[in-house]
Design a protein around this motif. Structure first.
Motif, PDB file in Angstrom:
ATOM      1  N   LYS A 252      41.051  78.818   6.190  1.00  0.00           N
ATOM      2  CA  LYS A 252      42.423  79.307   6.356  1.00  0.00           C
ATOM      3  C   LYS A 252      42.486  80.812   6.552  1.00  0.00           C
ATOM      4  O   LYS A 252      43.157  81.311   7.461  1.00  0.00           O
ATOM      5  N   GLU A 253      41.766  81.569   5.709  1.00  0.00           N
ATOM      6  CA  GLU A 253      41.847  83.027   5.805  1.00  0.00           C
ATOM      7  C   GLU A 253      41.241  83.539   7.098  1.00  0.00           C
ATOM      8  O   GLU A 253      41.639  84.605   7.594  1.00  0.00           O
ATOM      9  N   GLU A 254      40.275  82.797   7.679  1.00  0.00           N
ATOM     10  CA  GLU A 254      39.676  83.212   8.945  1.00  0.00           C
ATOM     11  C   GLU A 254      40.697  83.139  10.075  1.00  0.00           C
ATOM     12  O   GLU A 254      40.717  84.000  10.964  1.00  0.00           O
ATOM     13  N   LEU A 255      41.550  82.127  10.053  1.00  0.00           N
ATOM     14  CA  LEU A 255      42.559  81.981  11.102  1.00  0.00           C
ATOM     15  C   LEU A 255      43.775  82.861  10.839  1.00  0.00           C
ATOM     16  O   LEU A 255      44.245  83.573  11.733  1.00  0.00           O
ATOM     17  N   ILE A 256      44.304  82.820   9.613  1.00  0.00           N
ATOM     18  CA  ILE A 256      45.548  83.537   9.301  1.00  0.00           C
ATOM     19  C   ILE A 256      45.400  85.040   9.519  1.00  0.00           C
ATOM     20  O   ILE A 256      46.326  85.708   9.986  1.00  0.00           O
ATOM     21  N   ALA A 257      44.232  85.586   9.203  1.00  0.00           N
ATOM     22  CA  ALA A 257      44.018  87.035   9.314  1.00  0.00           C
ATOM     23  C   ALA A 257      43.362  87.437  10.629  1.00  0.00           C
ATOM     24  O   ALA A 257      42.929  88.578  10.784  1.00  0.00           O
ATOM     25  N   ALA A 258      43.316  86.523  11.586  1.00  0.00           N
ATOM     26  CA  ALA A 258      42.594  86.801  12.830  1.00  0.00           C
ATOM     27  C   ALA A 258      43.364  87.759  13.739  1.00  0.00           C
ATOM     28  O   ALA A 258      44.541  87.533  14.028  1.00  0.00           O
ATOM     29  N   PRO A 259      42.700  88.820  14.218  1.00  0.00           N
ATOM     30  CA  PRO A 259      43.316  89.709  15.222  1.00  0.00           C
ATOM     31  C   PRO A 259      43.003  89.188  16.622  1.00  0.00           C
ATOM     32  O   PRO A 259      41.995  88.493  16.841  1.00  0.00           O
ATOM     33  N   TRP A 260      43.861  89.519  17.573  1.00  0.00           N
ATOM     34  CA  TRP A 260      43.663  89.036  18.934  1.00  0.00           C
ATOM     35  C   TRP A 260      42.382  89.576  19.568  1.00  0.00           C
ATOM     36  O   TRP A 260      41.830  88.961  20.493  1.00  0.00           O
ATOM     37  N   ARG A 261      41.889  90.712  19.090  1.00  0.00           N
ATOM     38  CA  ARG A 261      40.700  91.302  19.713  1.00  0.00           C
ATOM     39  C   ARG A 261      39.467  90.405  19.562  1.00  0.00           C
ATOM     40  O   ARG A 261      38.477  90.590  20.289  1.00  0.00           O
ATOM     41  N   GLU A 262      39.506  89.435  18.658  1.00  0.00           N
ATOM     42  CA  GLU A 262      38.359  88.536  18.481  1.00  0.00           C
ATOM     43  C   GLU A 262      38.332  87.422  19.529  1.00  0.00           C
ATOM     44  O   GLU A 262      37.326  86.728  19.666  1.00  0.00           O
ATOM     45  N   PHE A 263      39.420  87.261  20.276  1.00  0.00           N
ATOM     46  CA  PHE A 263      39.541  86.127  21.193  1.00  0.00           C
ATOM     47  C   PHE A 263      39.330  86.551  22.645  1.00  0.00           C
ATOM     48  O   PHE A 263      39.889  87.549  23.110  1.00  0.00           O
ATOM     49  N   ASP A 264      38.539  85.774  23.347  1.00  0.00           N
ATOM     50  CA  ASP A 264      38.420  85.903  24.789  1.00  0.00           C
ATOM     51  C   ASP A 264      39.025  84.631  25.376  1.00  0.00           C
ATOM     52  O   ASP A 264      38.320  83.615  25.556  1.00  0.00           O
ATOM     53  N   LEU A 265      40.305  84.666  25.642  1.00  0.00           N
ATOM     54  CA  LEU A 265      41.002  83.468  26.098  1.00  0.00           C
ATOM     55  C   LEU A 265      40.601  83.094  27.522  1.00  0.00           C
ATOM     56  O   LEU A 265      40.686  81.922  27.906  1.00  0.00           O
ATOM     57  N   GLU A 266      40.171  84.082  28.277  1.00  0.00           N
ATOM     58  CA  GLU A 266      39.751  83.783  29.648  1.00  0.00           C
ATOM     59  C   GLU A 266      38.475  82.957  29.657  1.00  0.00           C
ATOM     60  O   GLU A 266      38.337  82.003  30.435  1.00  0.00           O
ATOM     61  N   LYS A 267      37.548  83.312  28.764  1.00  0.00           N
ATOM     62  CA  LYS A 267      36.279  82.564  28.693  1.00  0.00           C
ATOM     63  C   LYS A 267      36.344  81.408  27.694  1.00  0.00           C
ATOM     64  O   LYS A 267      35.421  80.594  27.625  1.00  0.00           O
ATOM     65  N   GLY A 268      37.420  81.359  26.914  1.00  0.00           N
ATOM     66  CA  GLY A 268      37.576  80.264  25.959  1.00  0.00           C
ATOM     67  C   GLY A 268      36.659  80.363  24.767  1.00  0.00           C
ATOM     68  O   GLY A 268      36.060  79.354  24.351  1.00  0.00           O
ATOM     69  N   LEU A 290      43.132  72.330  24.269  1.00  0.00           N
ATOM     70  CA  LEU A 290      44.260  72.263  23.334  1.00  0.00           C
ATOM     71  C   LEU A 290      44.368  73.543  22.508  1.00  0.00           C
ATOM     72  O   LEU A 290      45.473  74.038  22.249  1.00  0.00           O
ATOM     73  N   ALA A 291      43.226  74.101  22.102  1.00  0.00           N
ATOM     74  CA  ALA A 291      43.239  75.352  21.338  1.00  0.00           C
ATOM     75  C   ALA A 291      43.725  76.504  22.210  1.00  0.00           C
ATOM     76  O   ALA A 291      44.511  77.353  21.773  1.00  0.00           O
ATOM     77  N   LEU A 292      43.260  76.560  23.465  1.00  0.00           N
ATOM     78  CA  LEU A 292      43.683  77.631  24.370  1.00  0.00           C
ATOM     79  C   LEU A 292      45.178  77.557  24.643  1.00  0.00           C
ATOM     80  O   LEU A 292      45.877  78.582  24.645  1.00  0.00           O
ATOM     81  N   GLU A 293      45.672  76.355  24.865  1.00  0.00           N
ATOM     82  CA  GLU A 293      47.115  76.178  25.081  1.00  0.00           C
ATOM     83  C   GLU A 293      47.909  76.686  23.877  1.00  0.00           C
ATOM     84  O   GLU A 293      48.917  77.382  24.008  1.00  0.00           O
ATOM     85  N   THR A 294      47.425  76.363  22.678  1.00  0.00           N
ATOM     86  CA  THR A 294      48.107  76.775  21.448  1.00  0.00           C
ATOM     87  C   THR A 294      48.054  78.286  21.274  1.00  0.00           C
ATOM     88  O   THR A 294      49.050  78.922  20.923  1.00  0.00           O
ATOM     89  N   LEU A 295      46.900  78.871  21.536  1.00  0.00           N
ATOM     90  CA  LEU A 295      46.737  80.313  21.355  1.00  0.00           C
ATOM     91  C   LEU A 295      47.564  81.107  22.374  1.00  0.00           C
ATOM     92  O   LEU A 295      48.127  82.149  22.042  1.00  0.00           O
ATOM     93  N   HIS A 296      47.657  80.632  23.586  1.00  0.00           N
ATOM     94  CA  HIS A 296      48.491  81.309  24.582  1.00  0.00           C
ATOM     95  C   HIS A 296      49.957  81.324  24.132  1.00  0.00           C
ATOM     96  O   HIS A 296      50.660  82.328  24.291  1.00  0.00           O
ATOM     97  N   GLU A 297      50.394  80.217  23.565  1.00  0.00           N
ATOM     98  CA  GLU A 297      51.777  80.152  23.081  1.00  0.00           C
ATOM     99  C   GLU A 297      51.966  81.065  21.876  1.00  0.00           C
ATOM    100  O   GLU A 297      53.008  81.736  21.731  1.00  0.00           O
ATOM    101  N   LEU A 298      50.969  81.109  20.987  1.00  0.00           N
ATOM    102  CA  LEU A 298      51.050  82.004  19.823  1.00  0.00           C
ATOM    103  C   LEU A 298      51.064  83.472  20.255  1.00  0.00           C
ATOM    104  O   LEU A 298      51.748  84.296  19.640  1.00  0.00           O
ATOM    105  N   LYS A 299      50.337  83.785  21.319  1.00  0.00           N
ATOM    106  CA  LYS A 299      50.343  85.173  21.796  1.00  0.00           C
ATOM    107  C   LYS A 299      51.720  85.554  22.309  1.00  0.00           C
ATOM    108  O   LYS A 299      52.191  86.683  22.112  1.00  0.00           O
ATOM    109  N   ARG A 300      52.384  84.624  22.960  1.00  0.00           N
ATOM    110  CA  ARG A 300      53.753  84.886  23.409  1.00  0.00           C
ATOM    111  C   ARG A 300      54.680  85.102  22.214  1.00  0.00           C
ATOM    112  O   ARG A 300      55.494  86.038  22.196  1.00  0.00           O
ATOM    113  N   LEU A 301      54.518  84.260  21.205  1.00  0.00           N
ATOM    114  CA  LEU A 301      55.374  84.358  20.020  1.00  0.00           C
ATOM    115  C   LEU A 301      55.068  85.605  19.199  1.00  0.00           C
ATOM    116  O   LEU A 301      55.940  86.111  18.493  1.00  0.00           O
ATOM    117  N   ALA A 302      53.830  86.111  19.279  1.00  0.00           N
ATOM    118  CA  ALA A 302      53.437  87.280  18.482  1.00  0.00           C
ATOM    119  C   ALA A 302      54.133  88.551  18.932  1.00  0.00           C
ATOM    120  O   ALA A 302      54.163  89.544  18.193  1.00  0.00           O
TER     121      ALA A 302
END
Length: 425
Positions: A252-268, A290-302
């Motif tokens: 839980k703490e790995e996801l909840i405290a995750a910054p966007w800089r850790e994600f490469d959404l282009e490479k998945g 499914l994870a990429l779709e969710t993360l893209h939506e979360l980035k919009r909401l962020a």
């Protein structure tokens, strides 16, 4: 009988007639200087051959009758040798000293913040876990109390609140942190005794045993159905957090405290660094569609936040993302009451759930263990440095398809076992 009357005084005030003194007798007189908004009562007396004058209140505070009564009482004390003006100054100094002492007092909240900043922050790998316990469990019950005034019964009250909400493990954690925090206070001369010293786990959550709870397909489907029914009260961000925790099997703490800089959404890929993992081992997590779709939506909401789950309210908690207890509280309040036929579960059980379903899908145990970022044991762990990235990617894609079917409430939960899919590829 005095010389002043209320009619006279009200007339002077109405006319704005100013004066230094108008006597009433027995040392009492009224003063109405230019700088005064309202006339002030003064009392004049002699003590040890010296004249003393003191204010006893404004006309708005003391009526004529009350001022005479006060002056009479003071005259009696002066006759007994007391310096009433000196007594008033002493009382004022004591009041100021008390206010200053209260202002500078070490409350439990202040002690907890000091402990966190000096002992936890910068030293502990996951400081926000401790911060969460302080903010959500310690401060609400003990925060306003002076640290030196906390008694064992206060510790017991706090622990019972946690136990009654069904969180025995958290109760043990809170007791452990309280003991350390109050020991820190003793070292800083804030208090002399640790009010939590006499308690042990039997007074909190009891002996902790390894959990074996996992959610089967029907229970996962029911969980997602409950979240859909409570949409609004249970926010879409919470819904996405549950989806990602189940899908990626991270803590839980790995996801909840995750910054966007850790994600490469282009490479998945999610590059989870070692300093944010429990095992101190970094890992590249493959992100299925499914994870990429969710993360893209979360980035919009962020809304431009640097964090996947930014703090939703103005918080003074030293953390820029949502509190680690936010999701737990939302599940307990909105979702679990709708799952009365589903045995209790915790967020950490989602990892065991994912691991169990990966096994059921035919995923190799080595691959499934690496999906949870578990270290391989024994000689295999020492000599096998392969990270199984491609295998983990296929495994998580298989799990994502099943999870998507469960989330959508589709009756057909049959998914081709992974081993057959790999063989056919």
């Amino acid at each position: 009988m005095g010389k002043l009357t209320d009619v006279q005084i009200r007339s002077w005030i109405k006319l704005g007639e100013r004066f230094e003194q108008r006597g009433d007798g027995d040392g009492l007189y009224l003063c109405y200087r230019e700088s005064y908004a309202i006339p002030v009562w003064k009392f004049r007396y002699r003590l040890a051959g010296k004249q003393r004058i003191m204010n006893i209140g404004s006309y708005g505070q003391l009526s004529l009758a009350d001022a005479r009564k006060t002056a009479k009482e003071m005259s009696a004390r002066v006759a007994l040798g007391y310096d009433v003006a000196g007594e008033k100054q002493d009382r004022k100094r004591e009041a100021i000293a008390k206010i200053e002492a209260e202002k500078n007092a070490w409350t439990v909240a202040k002690l907890a913040d000091e402990y966190f900043e000096r002992v936890i922050l910068g030293r502990w790998k996951h400081p926000n876990i401790v911060r969460s316990r302080i903010e959500n469990d310690i401060k609400p019950v003990l925060g306003k109390k002076k640290a030196e005034d906390v008694r064992p019964r206060d510790i017991d009250e706090m622990l019972q609140i946690i136990i009654k909400r069904g969180a025995p493990t958290i109760a043990n954690d809170v007791l452990r942190w309280c003991k350390r925090m109050f020991d820190f206070g003793i070292k800083r001369h804030v208090l002399e005794h640790n009010p939590a010293a006499a308690f042990d786990p039997s007074d909190a959550g009891g002996k902790e045993v390894a959990r074996d709870r996992w959610l089967n397909r029907e229970e996962i489907a029911a969980l997602f159905q409950a979240m859909r029914e409570k949409a609004g009260a249970f926010t879409i961000e919470n819904h996405y957090a549950v989806r990602l925790l189940l899908l990626l099997a991270v803590r839980k703490e790995e996801l909840i405290a995750a910054p966007w800089r850790e994600f490469d959404l282009e490479k998945g890929v999610w590059h989870l660094p070692e300093e944010r993992t429990k095992t101190s081992v970094g890992i590249d997590i493959p992100l299925p569609p499914l994870a990429l779709e969710t993360l893209h939506e979360l980035k919009r909401l962020a809304g431009g936040s640097a964090y996947v789950f930014p703090a939703r309210k103005m918080q003074n908690r030293m953390i820029p993302h949502i509190d680690l207890n936010t999701l737990n509280a939302a599940l307990s309040k909105h979702i679990k009451p709708k799952l009365k036929d589903v045995p209790n579960f915790t967020i950490h059980d989602f990892r065991r759930t994912a691991r169990t379903h990966l096994a059921a899908l035919g995923v190799d145990p080595f691959v499934a263990e690496r999906c949870l970022n578990h270290k391989l044991k024994g000689v295999e762990g020492i000599y096998n440095r392969h990270d199984y990235f491609d295998e983990r990617k296929k495994a998580l894609e298989m799990w994502a398809r099943l999870l998507s079917a469960l989330e959508d409430g589709r009756a057909d939960y049959n998914v081709v076992p992974l081993k057959k899919e790999i063989a056919a590829a």
